[in-house]
Scaffold this active site. Structure first.
Site, PDB file in Angstrom:
ATOM      1  N   HIS A  53     -15.437 -24.844 -10.165  1.00 26.52           N
ATOM      2  CA  HIS A  53     -15.856 -23.432 -10.643  1.00 26.52           C
ATOM      3  C   HIS A  53     -17.374 -23.437 -10.868  1.00 26.52           C
ATOM      4  CE1 HIS A  53     -15.979 -19.503 -12.223  1.00 26.52           C
ATOM      5  NE2 HIS A  53     -16.330 -19.958 -13.419  1.00 26.52           N
ATOM      6  N   HIS A  77     -22.743 -22.719 -17.135  1.00 30.04           N
ATOM      7  CA  HIS A  77     -22.336 -21.311 -17.790  1.00 30.04           C
ATOM      8  C   HIS A  77     -21.018 -21.498 -18.654  1.00 30.04           C
ATOM      9  CE1 HIS A  77     -19.576 -20.716 -14.314  1.00 30.04           C
ATOM     10  NE2 HIS A  77     -19.038 -19.786 -14.955  1.00 30.04           N
ATOM     11  N   GLU A  81     -18.546 -22.019 -24.011  1.00 27.51           N
ATOM     12  CA  GLU A  81     -17.572 -21.234 -24.285  1.00 27.51           C
ATOM     13  C   GLU A  81     -16.145 -22.350 -24.191  1.00 27.51           C
ATOM     14  OE1 GLU A  81     -17.222 -18.354 -25.079  1.00 27.51           O
ATOM     15  OE2 GLU A  81     -15.432 -17.506 -25.113  1.00 27.51           O
ATOM     16  N   ASP A  82     -16.217 -23.081 -23.140  1.00 25.13           N
ATOM     17  CA  ASP A  82     -14.850 -24.044 -22.815  1.00 25.13           C
ATOM     18  C   ASP A  82     -15.111 -25.399 -23.219  1.00 25.13           C
ATOM     19  OD1 ASP A  82     -13.855 -21.514 -21.957  1.00 25.13           O
ATOM     20  OD2 ASP A  82     -14.289 -22.094 -19.648  1.00 25.13           O
TER      21      ASP A  82
HETATM   22 MN    MN Z   1     -16.828 -18.930 -15.279  1.00 24.69          MN
END
Ligand code: MN
Length: 515
Positions: A53, A77, A81-82
């Protein structure tokens, strides 16, 4: 949807070299390796490794000819967050610029979708607030493109539809307003089948039937035009057919004057002529009209009068010797680049070597910033009755004096620069202001007099029993709302302590010392 091929580092670097030879491929390689490691073991719902991704996102950014930092941030990016990567680690490894870009994308992701109107308003505010970091928006667009390409793997139909709808109603609208025609069309066409499967199927069938029939005529007409172009244009030129995007075709088919009769759509396939300069544009238009009669009322001079989003071209519709009605679009190479990439085409500057990289080097140059404000202005022109007032507002209000702070639920609160958590609390609700005892700013506990910045996510900590503000707050609050509420309550509940009067905007010496 057909499964996407796996993109490798080699594929990415090849696209980058083609589009931006000045790009720092070593840094891209480092970002690739870092991201791949951080996402190791994570899978997408489509079953492929999660990191694909990020590679696709970066690849699309490279196609937009963006710079090293943006492509690297595209690769990274989702790591904050992940993955368990802290912004501090990212800053240490890749520097301020890339870290800020990733932080911007993460913050945009926090906007919650609760009703289209509110969301659009929130996004609009965020976009304006981040006007100087437009690259965050580019990353978000490319992130979304890949999410749409793999959307059929999403198990929840309602969510699929919601994501697709959001792409058409918000992302494509912003892309269009930024003059990014290619990306707008891509977002809409990818989302279309999820938003309206029947409409999509019907439009696609009609389109394919018609394009097959028309193709030979178009090819013949392009051959017919060649001698005229060779004679009229001094330098090099390009001519090609372009197919209408399915979503815009569907929109057109529904218009009462078309009423699903595809023969009434004249720009199903258009012929595009790209020439060196503006004089060539008018020269070519004249030469074509001498041979092929133009349809009345369909000559449009978007060079003299650009569209609201900055789009420039000459359009005309002519009758060919085969009795075909064909639209011709004539533009310069620069106009073509602008029409396809819009604001992204304006993101051009010399890449600087690592050792002289400073944050300011990457802020848009003045002329480019003006371009950007022009873009913003054009964007607002349709919605706003008074564009001049809006431009003034952008300059004095949005950029100079305002910040945009997020609530934990993703709403944007508009505050003056240097506003504090107390201002934020009162901006939401008087009672929240009265009962606040502390604040969480981006997940850390911060004092009530700390200065907030755009994009901060602020949660107010309250003490339910407490119903009264502290007179100390008057020393640091920045908004009249907060000041008025504090004063009125203190008058009711306690004698007002003498507060040193001060002129509006004057900085507070006590707080300065502390920060
Ligand atoms: Mn994304």
């Amino acid at each position: 949807m057909p499964k996407l091929p796996i993109l490798t580092l080699k594929d990415l670097l090849a696209t980058i070299k083609k589009n931006n030879p000045e790009c720092d491929c070593d840094l891209i390689t480092l970002a690739y390796e870092f991201g791949e490691k951080a996402h190791a073991g994570q899978m997408r719902m489509s079953g492929e490794p999660y990191f694909q991704h990020c590679v696709w996102t970066a690849h699309r950014l490279a196609e937009l000819k963006l710079d090293t930092a943006t492509i690297a941030a595209g690769l990274l990016h989702d790591v904050v967050e992940d993955c368990a990567v802290s912004p501090a680690t990212l800053r240490k490894e890749f520097g301020d610029e890339i870290c800020e870009l990733v932080a911007g994308v993460t913050k945009l992701g926090k906007l919650k979708y609760r009703g289209i109107e509110r969301y659009v308003e929130n996004l609009r505010k965020m976009t304006v607030a981040m006007a100087e970091e437009i690259r965050v928006i580019f990353i978000k667009f490319c992130d979304r493109v890949h999410n749409l390409k793999t959307l059929d793997a999403h198990p929840e139909p309602t969510k699929r539809k919601r994501i697709a709808q959001e792409s058409i109603e918000i992302y494509a609208v912003i892309a269009n307003r930024l003059g990014m025609g290619e990306l707008k069309g891509e977002l809409e066409d990818l989302a279309f089948p999820f938003v309206n499967p029947q409409g999509f199927a019907k439009t696609k069938a009609l389109f394919e039937a018609k394009v097959k029939v028309k193709k030979p005529y178009i090819d013949r007409f392009i051959k017919l035009l060649e001698p005229t172009l060779k004679e009229t244009v001094k330098g090099s030129y390009k001519i090609h057919g372009r197919l209408k995007h399915l979503y815009t075709l569907w929109q057109k088919l529904q218009k009462p004057e078309v009423d699903w009769n595809i023969d009434r759509v004249y720009d199903l396939i258009a012929v595009r002529v790209i020439v060196p300069d503006i004089a060539d544009c008018y020269g070519v238009l004249g030469a074509i009209h001498q041979t092929y009669p133009p349809m009345p009322g369909r000559i449009k001079d978007y060079i003299a009068t650009p569209k609201a989003n900055g789009y420039q071209s000459l359009h005309t519709t002519v009758l060919t010797p085969d009795d075909q009605i064909i639209e011709i679009q004539i533009r310069t190479f620069q106009m073509h680049e602008d029409a396809e990439h819009g604001a992204a085409a304006h993101w051009t500057y010399k890449e600087t070597p690592n050792e002289v990289r400073e944050k300011d080097t990457f802020v848009l140059k003045n002329s480019q910033r003006l371009d950007w404000i022009q873009h913003m202005l054009r964007w607002q022109q349709r919605a706003q009755e008074n564009p001049e007032a809006f431009l003034t507002k952008i300059k004095t209000d949005f950029f100079a004096d305002r910040i945009f702070v997020l609530t934990p639920r993703g709403d944007v609160i508009d505050l003056p620069r240097e506003a504090t958590p107390v201002d934020f609390a009162y901006a939401i609700h008087t009672d929240l202001g009265h009962s606040c005892t502390g604040a969480m700013v981006n997940d850390s506990i911060m004092p009530l007099d700390s200065v907030l910045s755009s994009g901060d996510i602020v949660k107010i900590i309250v003490d339910k029993k407490r119903k009264k503000p502290s007179s100390d707050w008057l020393e640091f609050v920045k908004t009249n709302t907060a000041r008025d509420h504090i004063r009125s309550v203190l008058k009711l509940h306690a004698p007002v302590r003498a507060v040193r009067p001060r002129a509006n905007g004057q900085t507070n010496s006590r707080r300065q010392k502390r920060s």
